[in-house]
Write a protein that holds these residues in place. Structure first.
Motif, PDB file in Angstrom:
ATOM      1  N   THR A 218      11.426   3.214   0.284  1.00  0.00           N
ATOM      2  CA  THR A 218      12.440   3.249   1.348  1.00  0.00           C
ATOM      3  C   THR A 218      13.370   2.047   1.214  1.00  0.00           C
ATOM      4  O   THR A 218      14.605   2.170   1.279  1.00  0.00           O
ATOM      5  CB  THR A 218      11.731   3.245   2.722  1.00  0.00           C
TER       6      THR A 218
ATOM      7  N   GLY B 190       2.816   4.257   1.202  1.00  0.00           N
ATOM      8  CA  GLY B 190       3.456   4.519   2.491  1.00  0.00           C
ATOM      9  C   GLY B 190       3.937   3.278   3.222  1.00  0.00           C
ATOM     10  O   GLY B 190       4.373   3.363   4.372  1.00  0.00           O
ATOM     11  N   SER B 191       3.890   2.125   2.555  1.00  0.00           N
ATOM     12  CA  SER B 191       4.275   0.880   3.244  1.00  0.00           C
ATOM     13  C   SER B 191       5.790   0.686   3.291  1.00  0.00           C
ATOM     14  O   SER B 191       6.272  -0.202   3.994  1.00  0.00           O
ATOM     15  CB  SER B 191       3.602  -0.322   2.568  1.00  0.00           C
TER      16      SER B 191
ATOM     17  N   ALA C 205       0.837  -1.205   0.000  1.00  0.00           N
ATOM     18  CA  ALA C 205       0.000   0.000   0.000  1.00  0.00           C
ATOM     19  C   ALA C 205       0.871   1.254   0.000  1.00  0.00           C
ATOM     20  O   ALA C 205       2.071   1.196   0.299  1.00  0.00           O
ATOM     21  CB  ALA C 205      -0.903  -0.019   1.230  1.00  0.00           C
TER      22      ALA C 205
ATOM     23  N   LYS D 155       8.015   0.700   0.286  1.00  0.00           N
ATOM     24  CA  LYS D 155       8.639   0.124  -0.918  1.00  0.00           C
ATOM     25  C   LYS D 155       9.821   0.976  -1.397  1.00  0.00           C
ATOM     26  O   LYS D 155      10.909   0.457  -1.641  1.00  0.00           O
ATOM     27  CB  LYS D 155       7.598   0.004  -2.055  1.00  0.00           C
TER      28      LYS D 155
HETATM   29  N1  ATP Z   1      12.146  11.758   3.247  1.00  0.00           N
HETATM   30  C1  ATP Z   1      11.268  11.315   4.150  1.00  0.00           C
HETATM   31  N2  ATP Z   1      11.197  11.899   5.369  1.00  0.00           N
HETATM   32  C2  ATP Z   1      10.327  11.464   6.310  1.00  0.00           C
HETATM   33  N3  ATP Z   1       9.479  10.438   6.117  1.00  0.00           N
HETATM   34  C3  ATP Z   1       9.509   9.817   4.927  1.00  0.00           C
HETATM   35  C4  ATP Z   1      10.409  10.224   3.886  1.00  0.00           C
HETATM   36  N4  ATP Z   1      10.211   9.412   2.824  1.00  0.00           N
HETATM   37  C5  ATP Z   1       9.242   8.561   3.170  1.00  0.00           C
HETATM   38  N5  ATP Z   1       8.823   8.778   4.426  1.00  0.00           N
HETATM   39  C6  ATP Z   1       7.805   8.031   5.144  1.00  0.00           C
HETATM   40  O1  ATP Z   1       8.219   6.679   5.218  1.00  0.00           O
HETATM   41  C7  ATP Z   1       7.112   5.820   5.020  1.00  0.00           C
HETATM   42  C8  ATP Z   1       7.399   4.904   3.825  1.00  0.00           C
HETATM   43  O2  ATP Z   1       7.436   5.727   2.654  1.00  0.00           O
HETATM   44  P1  ATP Z   1       7.795   5.122   1.230  1.00  0.00           P
HETATM   45  O3  ATP Z   1       7.899   6.267   0.286  1.00  0.00           O
HETATM   46  O4  ATP Z   1       8.932   4.203   1.344  1.00  0.00           O
HETATM   47  O5  ATP Z   1       6.485   4.272   0.929  1.00  0.00           O
HETATM   48  P2  ATP Z   1       5.988   3.631  -0.453  1.00  0.00           P
HETATM   49  O6  ATP Z   1       5.488   2.271  -0.112  1.00  0.00           O
HETATM   50  O7  ATP Z   1       7.056   3.716  -1.481  1.00  0.00           O
HETATM   51  O8  ATP Z   1       4.782   4.615  -0.779  1.00  0.00           O
HETATM   52  P3  ATP Z   1       4.056   5.001  -2.174  1.00  0.00           P
HETATM   53  O9  ATP Z   1       3.388   3.769  -2.681  1.00  0.00           O
HETATM   54  O10 ATP Z   1       3.061   6.027  -1.729  1.00  0.00           O
HETATM   55  O11 ATP Z   1       5.105   5.549  -3.113  1.00  0.00           O
HETATM   56  C9  ATP Z   1       5.882   6.711   4.830  1.00  0.00           C
HETATM   57  O12 ATP Z   1       5.238   6.827   6.064  1.00  0.00           O
HETATM   58  C10 ATP Z   1       6.486   8.017   4.416  1.00  0.00           C
HETATM   59  O13 ATP Z   1       5.660   9.114   4.820  1.00  0.00           O
END
Ligand code: ATP
Length: 304
Positions: A67, A62-63, A60, A65
């Protein structure tokens, strides 16, 4: 409104590229904790990327991925544990050495100003250059092939900043291809692309994997395309790996409900046999409930 098909910029199924020149070391996260300031996204995570496979991270919004992909690509330092490439801590390796083994397309790459598409793609050759190894006709040939394989030859002299979102996305993919790294990390490579170009990119990714033996780790949101073009899916959510396996093992109604809060039927795609995800609308009298328990997985036909 015209009904004629738009001019196609097809990408060939098999790119004209030589095999990767550097051996791929295995990429592995060992007990990594990934965090931003005070928010911890993963704690003590272990995940090994199998060499020669296409692994897709799904989950989903913010999960975590992106990161995780950033940690694999050395763009984010774990606060504990380590990412290893070929058994060595990736953070202790020289940047050029990492770039020869690993190419990454981040989610939001910054497009340089006043740079032609060709010059942008040429940056993919930088890790291969040095004082003793200047630009060669081979580099030009590789850049030309990457432009051709992404359907960008005609746009090669345009300012990259003037491209449409989809054209620019393909230019970044061309840069990654030109790098000729044995490991390719792609964060949402199909963003901005129309369906035809999404398929072009994913077919290209698969051909690079099958023909050149490249290891691919990507993030995709389209679960059906993820199932069609991946050997392995890793589902993340709630700070952990929820499921990890072949597409039919992972794309089950139960896992989709857990990871995405999604009610869906999973059937066999009539054209490929891979899982096809069909979201189910809640019944009109189901109020606000999202789960009606009818999702099912069937390789032979729709059930539920
Ligand atoms: N630079 C940052 N600073 C602070 N928090 C962050 C940062 N980047 C991501 N996050 C937080 O870390 C968590 C994971 O974010 P991430 O971007 O890895 O998720 P994702 O699964 O790739 O999301 P999406 O599908 O929306 O792209 C989220 O809660 C996001 O708000």
């Amino acid at each position: 409104m015209s009904t004629s098909p738009r001019p196609a910029a097809p990408m060939p199924a098999v790119p004209a590229m030589p095999p990767a020149t550097h051996p791929a070391g295995a990429l592995e996260a060992r007990g990594v904790t990934l965090a931003y300031e005070r928010s911890v996204v993963f704690e003590g995570l272990d995940l090994r990327i199998e060499t020669g496979e296409i692994t897709t991270l799904i989950g989903a919004n913010g999960s975590g991925k992106s990161t995780l992909l950033k940690a694999f690509g050395r763009l984010l330092a774990p606060t504990a544990g380590a990412v290893e490439l070929g058994g060595r801590g990736i953070r202790s390796m020289a940047t050029r050495e990492v770039a020869r083994q690993l190419a990454i397309l981040p989610q939001k790459p910054l497009t340089p100003q006043a740079t032609s598409v060709r010059d942008l793609v040429s940056r993919g050759r930088h890790p291969h250059q040095s004082l003793f190894r200047p630009w060669t006709p081979d580099d030009s040939r590789i850049v030309d092939a990457a432009l051709r394989d992404t359907g960008l030859t005609e746009l090669a002299d345009r300012d990259a900043a003037s491209l449409s979102g989809g054209q620019l996305q393909r230019a970044w993919i061309a840069l990654v291809l030109a790098q000729q790294a044995p490991i390719i990390l792609l964060d949402e490579p199909t963003t901005f692309l129309d369906l035809t170009h999404q398929l072009d990119v994913l077919r290209l990714v698969r051909s690079i994997n099958r023909e050149r033996g490249a290891t691919v780790v990507m993030v995709l949101h389209d679960l059906t395309l993820a199932g069609r073009y991946s050997d392995r899916l890793v589902v993340v959510g709630g700070g952990r790996v929820i499921a990890d396996g072949a597409p039919w093992e992972v794309l089950t109604p139960g896992i989709l409900r857990e990871a995405f809060d999604l009610d869906a039927i999973v059937i066999a795609d009539p054209s490929t046999g891979s899982p096809l995800i069909v979201p189910v609308d809640p019944a009109p009298d189901a109020g606000t409930a999202t789960g009606n328990g009818t999702g099912t997985s069937a390789r032979t036909g729709m059930q539920g």
